[in-house]
Motif scaffolding. Sequence first.
Motif, PDB file in Angstrom:
ATOM      1  N   ALA B  25       2.429   7.073 -33.983  1.00 42.91           N
ATOM      2  CA  ALA B  25       1.094   7.094 -33.370  1.00 42.91           C
ATOM      3  C   ALA B  25       0.453   8.474 -33.547  1.00 42.91           C
ATOM      4  O   ALA B  25      -0.761   8.577 -33.744  1.00 42.91           O
ATOM      5  CB  ALA B  25       1.191   6.732 -31.887  1.00 42.91           C
ATOM      6  N   ALA B  26       1.281   9.524 -33.500  1.00 41.69           N
ATOM      7  CA  ALA B  26       0.757  10.885 -33.699  1.00 41.69           C
ATOM      8  C   ALA B  26       0.244  11.043 -35.135  1.00 41.69           C
ATOM      9  O   ALA B  26      -0.812  11.634 -35.367  1.00 41.69           O
ATOM     10  CB  ALA B  26       1.830  11.916 -33.393  1.00 41.69           C
ATOM     11  N   ARG B  28      -0.905   8.672 -37.076  1.00 48.07           N
ATOM     12  CA  ARG B  28      -2.144   7.893 -37.229  1.00 48.07           C
ATOM     13  C   ARG B  28      -3.355   8.646 -36.658  1.00 48.07           C
ATOM     14  O   ARG B  28      -4.387   8.762 -37.315  1.00 48.07           O
ATOM     15  CB  ARG B  28      -1.990   6.537 -36.518  1.00 48.07           C
ATOM     16  N   ILE B  29      -3.221   9.178 -35.447  1.00 48.09           N
ATOM     17  CA  ILE B  29      -4.364   9.846 -34.846  1.00 48.09           C
ATOM     18  C   ILE B  29      -4.676  11.162 -35.585  1.00 48.09           C
ATOM     19  O   ILE B  29      -5.844  11.538 -35.727  1.00 48.09           O
ATOM     20  CB  ILE B  29      -4.182  10.093 -33.322  1.00 48.09           C
ATOM     21  N   TRP B  31      -4.379  11.627 -38.748  1.00 51.41           N
ATOM     22  CA  TRP B  31      -5.156  11.222 -39.921  1.00 51.41           C
ATOM     23  C   TRP B  31      -6.563  10.744 -39.548  1.00 51.41           C
ATOM     24  O   TRP B  31      -7.531  11.019 -40.257  1.00 51.41           O
ATOM     25  CB  TRP B  31      -4.393  10.173 -40.735  1.00 51.41           C
ATOM     26  N   ASN B  32      -6.690  10.045 -38.407  1.00 49.97           N
ATOM     27  CA  ASN B  32      -8.022   9.676 -37.903  1.00 49.97           C
ATOM     28  C   ASN B  32      -8.916  10.904 -37.811  1.00 49.97           C
ATOM     29  O   ASN B  32     -10.121  10.845 -38.052  1.00 49.97           O
ATOM     30  CB  ASN B  32      -7.930   9.094 -36.484  1.00 49.97           C
ATOM     31  N   THR B  56       0.586   3.109 -39.423  1.00 46.46           N
ATOM     32  CA  THR B  56      -0.187   2.223 -40.304  1.00 46.46           C
ATOM     33  C   THR B  56      -0.133   2.780 -41.738  1.00 46.46           C
ATOM     34  O   THR B  56       0.163   3.960 -41.929  1.00 46.46           O
ATOM     35  CB  THR B  56      -1.680   2.012 -39.894  1.00 46.46           C
ATOM     36  N   ASN B  58      -2.349   3.648 -43.636  1.00 45.61           N
ATOM     37  CA  ASN B  58      -3.311   4.722 -43.914  1.00 45.61           C
ATOM     38  C   ASN B  58      -2.716   6.111 -43.743  1.00 45.61           C
ATOM     39  O   ASN B  58      -3.118   7.048 -44.420  1.00 45.61           O
ATOM     40  CB  ASN B  58      -4.521   4.581 -42.984  1.00 45.61           C
ATOM     41  N   ASN B 149       1.492  10.696 -22.047  1.00 48.57           N
ATOM     42  CA  ASN B 149       2.297  10.212 -23.171  1.00 48.57           C
ATOM     43  C   ASN B 149       2.107  11.196 -24.326  1.00 48.57           C
ATOM     44  O   ASN B 149       1.017  11.739 -24.523  1.00 48.57           O
ATOM     45  CB  ASN B 149       1.801   8.807 -23.545  1.00 48.57           C
ATOM     46  N   ALA B 151       1.961  10.920 -27.649  1.00 48.97           N
ATOM     47  CA  ALA B 151       0.956  10.602 -28.674  1.00 48.97           C
ATOM     48  C   ALA B 151      -0.464  10.746 -28.126  1.00 48.97           C
ATOM     49  O   ALA B 151      -1.393  11.090 -28.862  1.00 48.97           O
ATOM     50  CB  ALA B 151       1.184   9.188 -29.211  1.00 48.97           C
ATOM     51  N   GLN B 152      -0.638  10.506 -26.820  1.00 51.57           N
ATOM     52  CA  GLN B 152      -1.960  10.666 -26.192  1.00 51.57           C
ATOM     53  C   GLN B 152      -2.343  12.142 -26.152  1.00 51.57           C
ATOM     54  O   GLN B 152      -3.508  12.503 -26.353  1.00 51.57           O
ATOM     55  CB  GLN B 152      -1.957  10.109 -24.753  1.00 51.57           C
ATOM     56  N   ALA B 155      -3.370  13.066 -29.489  1.00 51.68           N
ATOM     57  CA  ALA B 155      -4.698  12.496 -29.759  1.00 51.68           C
ATOM     58  C   ALA B 155      -5.805  13.402 -29.219  1.00 51.68           C
ATOM     59  O   ALA B 155      -6.760  13.720 -29.938  1.00 51.68           O
ATOM     60  CB  ALA B 155      -4.815  11.110 -29.123  1.00 51.68           C
ATOM     61  N   ILE B 156      -5.667  13.820 -27.975  1.00 53.11           N
ATOM     62  CA  ILE B 156      -6.731  14.614 -27.349  1.00 53.11           C
ATOM     63  C   ILE B 156      -6.861  15.972 -28.039  1.00 53.11           C
ATOM     64  O   ILE B 156      -7.972  16.464 -28.253  1.00 53.11           O
ATOM     65  CB  ILE B 156      -6.485  14.717 -25.826  1.00 53.11           C
TER      66      ILE B 156
END
Lengths: 259, 259
Positions: B25-26, B28-29, B31-32, B56, B58, B149, B151-152, B155-156
């Motif tokens: 998840a880390a 993915r975000i 790369w986002n 994913t 990507n 969490n 990965a959260q 994300a931030i």
Amino acid sequence: MNKTDLLSHISIILVRPKYAGNIGAAARIAWNMGINSLQVVGSELPERETIARLATHNAAHIVENITCYSTLKEALSPFSVIIGTTARRGRQRLTEKSPREIAESVLPALAENRIAIVFGPEDCGLTNEELKYCQLLSAIPTADFSSLNLAQAVAIHCYEFYYGIIHMQRDVSPAPRLASSFELESMYSCLQESLTHIHFLGDKNHLYWMNNIRHFFGRIKLTSKDTNIIRKVCRQFSAHLKTERNRDDEHKTIRGKQS
Amino acid sequence: MNKTDLLSHISIILVRPKYAGNIGAAARIAWNMGINSLQVVGSELPERETIARLATHNAAHIVENITCYSTLKEALSPFSVIIGTTARRGRQRLTEKSPREIAESVLPALAENRIAIVFGPEDCGLTNEELKYCQLLSAIPTADFSSLNLAQAVAIHCYEFYYGIIHMQRDVSPAPRLASSFELESMYSCLQESLTHIHFLGDKNHLYWMNNIRHFFGRIKLTSKDTNIIRKVCRQFSAHLKTERNRDDEHKTIRGKQS
């Protein structure tokens, strides 16, 4: 109004979420950011154990209080400010803003209004039919790859709202109480009926014109009283049309008898 | 320097992550948000399939390029600006700032420097021993329940850095190239040796004083040249002490022979 009270006016609404893990992770981050209302549109919650594990015991009360609504319309009923989230850009969409811009613009309304932030399913997001209920559209700025994990999108929105509230200036003038989604939908229903009567709305492009009307009223920030006035005008208009039609029919009958 | 180049100077470093899902998840975000370097401190990656699924396809290239370092010191070697993340507040910690404040303060340095954002394990976060390498400490503002969490939290941070870069003013004066962690650690090692020689550092409170010295130099933003000067002074000092000691020993020997 203190910050806890303001946060209690925010709800996260997940529409048909597919993965239990995302529901749990969304509950956890909501609670991290002081938001304690999470609602779901869908028949029932999947894998409750996974949800509880990802939410951790700290956010267990949020999970316990999730209500599953059968339609988005029903779930949105008590909310006055509705923010749809999207990664996609398409025609017929409201102009998207970043979560930070959205938070800044709606926070003054929070003292008097309930705010819903709506997230679509992981694979396809909110449909145009669902987006019609939203007055504002939020898109997280991203590099090329714009598809965020659902719980990550929830995280960034909760974080921006929490951050906005704790940094809110005391001298921000509060916005008035706005019409609820229930009142708005009732108004749109009357409007649609009237506009169909006068053939402004036909079979073709019906949705297109109604969406334009929704965008127009969405910008105005209608109060409960405003929606009442518009509804009354529409009803009066329909009643008047009916009277006219009856009189017209009567005239035809009289003329028919005379000829 | 364009935005893509600036983003390529940012790396996410996960220290001993426990759950494969969080690594994916880390990725993915990251790369986002246009960040394509993710590194791990730990013996090996757990459950590669879960990582790949959450990342994913990507972000597959980010996962493929993860290097597992045995120590944080080694992983940080090429970085000049090191940001530690924490949820906890404790003594001997640098003053924490929010990710937004951190991003605003370090972005002018990005053109000339590589920046690492370091995250500890899910259950306990970074240790004091690991935090000593960080010049800045970032804590996401939260309500009562502060444990996010992993990965959260990633994300931030990624979101704040990406947002900061796309909104960066063109007229921000770029910061100079700073010393890398490798150069800094070499300098601290020399300093520690010198300070031990003069008994400023003893067995007691050794870590306490070295941390204070690290905080002091962390605030100054040393360049590569600065660290060279300090190292040379320390070496010269040690060499001088040695000469003094030898001369002292010689005198003692001569006096011993004379008496």
